[in-house]
Design a protein around this motif. Structure first.
Motif, PDB file in Angstrom:
ATOM      1  N   MET A  65      -3.047   6.077 -45.212  1.00 27.22           N
ATOM      2  CA  MET A  65      -2.115   5.647 -44.010  1.00 27.22           C
ATOM      3  C   MET A  65      -2.535   7.112 -43.249  1.00 27.22           C
ATOM      4  O   MET A  65      -2.244   7.025 -42.246  1.00 27.22           O
ATOM      5  CB  MET A  65      -0.347   5.793 -44.285  1.00 27.22           C
ATOM      6  N   ARG A  66      -1.872   8.571 -44.151  1.00 30.89           N
ATOM      7  CA  ARG A  66      -2.367   9.650 -43.464  1.00 30.89           C
ATOM      8  C   ARG A  66      -3.559   9.584 -42.221  1.00 30.89           C
ATOM      9  O   ARG A  66      -3.427  10.275 -41.246  1.00 30.89           O
ATOM     10  CB  ARG A  66      -2.221  10.969 -45.093  1.00 30.89           C
ATOM     11  N   GLY A  67      -5.058   9.724 -42.988  1.00 34.56           N
ATOM     12  CA  GLY A  67      -5.476  10.002 -42.329  1.00 34.56           C
ATOM     13  C   GLY A  67      -6.176   8.742 -41.336  1.00 34.56           C
ATOM     14  O   GLY A  67      -6.382   9.500 -39.837  1.00 34.56           O
ATOM     15  N   SER A  68      -5.675   7.777 -41.103  1.00 35.04           N
ATOM     16  CA  SER A  68      -5.379   6.907 -39.790  1.00 35.04           C
ATOM     17  C   SER A  68      -4.269   7.568 -38.679  1.00 35.04           C
ATOM     18  O   SER A  68      -4.425   7.644 -37.596  1.00 35.04           O
ATOM     19  CB  SER A  68      -5.121   5.431 -40.652  1.00 35.04           C
ATOM     20  N   THR A  69      -3.204   7.742 -39.177  1.00 36.43           N
ATOM     21  CA  THR A  69      -2.135   8.424 -38.440  1.00 36.43           C
ATOM     22  C   THR A  69      -2.501   9.581 -37.684  1.00 36.43           C
ATOM     23  O   THR A  69      -2.611   9.845 -36.609  1.00 36.43           O
ATOM     24  CB  THR A  69      -0.951   8.867 -38.898  1.00 36.43           C
ATOM     25  N   LEU A  73      -3.303  10.234 -33.391  1.00 35.09           N
ATOM     26  CA  LEU A  73      -2.956  11.271 -32.981  1.00 35.09           C
ATOM     27  C   LEU A  73      -3.800  11.998 -32.282  1.00 35.09           C
ATOM     28  O   LEU A  73      -3.837  12.469 -31.232  1.00 35.09           O
ATOM     29  CB  LEU A  73      -1.830  12.184 -33.897  1.00 35.09           C
ATOM     30  N   ALA A  74      -5.075  11.702 -32.860  1.00 36.81           N
ATOM     31  CA  ALA A  74      -6.254  12.583 -32.224  1.00 36.81           C
ATOM     32  C   ALA A  74      -6.481  11.663 -31.121  1.00 36.81           C
ATOM     33  O   ALA A  74      -6.537  12.873 -30.065  1.00 36.81           O
ATOM     34  CB  ALA A  74      -7.516  13.116 -32.876  1.00 36.81           C
ATOM     35  N   GLY A  75      -6.185  10.340 -30.965  1.00 34.40           N
ATOM     36  CA  GLY A  75      -7.267   9.816 -29.612  1.00 34.40           C
ATOM     37  C   GLY A  75      -5.514  10.162 -28.959  1.00 34.40           C
ATOM     38  O   GLY A  75      -6.351   9.739 -27.509  1.00 34.40           O
ATOM     39  N   VAL A  76      -4.422   9.679 -29.636  1.00 29.51           N
ATOM     40  CA  VAL A  76      -3.747  10.387 -28.263  1.00 29.51           C
ATOM     41  C   VAL A  76      -3.591  10.918 -28.078  1.00 29.51           C
ATOM     42  O   VAL A  76      -3.968  11.232 -26.232  1.00 29.51           O
ATOM     43  CB  VAL A  76      -1.871  10.087 -29.350  1.00 29.51           C
ATOM     44  N   LEU A  77      -3.736  12.282 -28.315  1.00 28.75           N
ATOM     45  CA  LEU A  77      -3.906  14.034 -27.580  1.00 28.75           C
ATOM     46  C   LEU A  77      -5.567  13.429 -26.726  1.00 28.75           C
ATOM     47  O   LEU A  77      -5.394  14.322 -25.619  1.00 28.75           O
ATOM     48  CB  LEU A  77      -4.456  14.883 -28.707  1.00 28.75           C
ATOM     49  N   GLY A  78      -6.464  13.534 -26.597  1.00 26.05           N
ATOM     50  CA  GLY A  78      -7.793  12.456 -26.226  1.00 26.05           C
ATOM     51  C   GLY A  78      -7.104  11.716 -25.112  1.00 26.05           C
ATOM     52  O   GLY A  78      -7.476  12.200 -23.592  1.00 26.05           O
ATOM     53  N   ALA A  79      -6.427  10.903 -24.594  1.00 28.06           N
ATOM     54  CA  ALA A  79      -6.049   9.879 -24.021  1.00 28.06           C
ATOM     55  C   ALA A  79      -4.725  10.900 -22.749  1.00 28.06           C
ATOM     56  O   ALA A  79      -5.190  10.794 -21.586  1.00 28.06           O
ATOM     57  CB  ALA A  79      -5.781   8.521 -24.649  1.00 28.06           C
ATOM     58  N   VAL A  80      -3.705  11.243 -23.643  1.00 30.28           N
ATOM     59  CA  VAL A  80      -3.224  11.923 -22.246  1.00 30.28           C
ATOM     60  C   VAL A  80      -3.566  13.122 -22.192  1.00 30.28           C
ATOM     61  O   VAL A  80      -3.939  13.437 -20.359  1.00 30.28           O
ATOM     62  CB  VAL A  80      -1.700  12.413 -23.650  1.00 30.28           C
TER      63      VAL A  80
END
Length: 83
Positions: A65-69, A73-80
Motif C-alpha cells: 500500500m505505501r509504495g503503491s500510494t 502520487l508521483a504519477g499524479v505529479l507528472g500528469a499535473v
C-alpha cells in the motif's frame, strides 16, 4: 558508467517533449487534444509494457500500500505537470 547514457537520453527526450507537444497542440488546434494523445501514449508505454513484463516474469503480486500510494502520487505529479 552506463548510467550517464540513460541520463543523457532522459535529458534529450524531455528536451524534445515540450517542442513536440507544442507542435501537436498547434496541429490539433486545441491543447487538450494534444494532452489526450499524451495520455494514450502514457497508457500504452507506462501501463501495458510494465503489465506485460511483470506478468511474464511472474511478478504481478507484491504491491504494498505505501509504495503503491507514493508511486501513484508521483504519477499524479507528472500528469499535473503535463497539464
Amino acid at each position: 558508467m552506463t548510467w550517464i547514457f540513460f541520463a543523457l537520453g532522459a535529458v534529450f527526450l524531455w528536451g524534445m517533449y515540450g517542442p513536440a507537444l507544442h507542435r501537436g497542440q498547434v496541429l490539433l488546434g486545441h491543447p487538450l487534444r494534444a494532452l489526450l494523445c499524451v495520455g494514450v501514449a502514457y497508457f500504452l508505454i507506462g501501463v501495458l509494457v510494465p503489465l506485460v513484463e511483470l506478468w511474464r516474469q511472474g511478478e504481478l503480486g507484491g504491491f504494498g500500500m505505501r509504495g503503491s500510494t507514493v508511486a501513484t502520487l508521483a504519477g499524479v505529479l507528472g500528469a499535473v505537470g503535463a497539464v
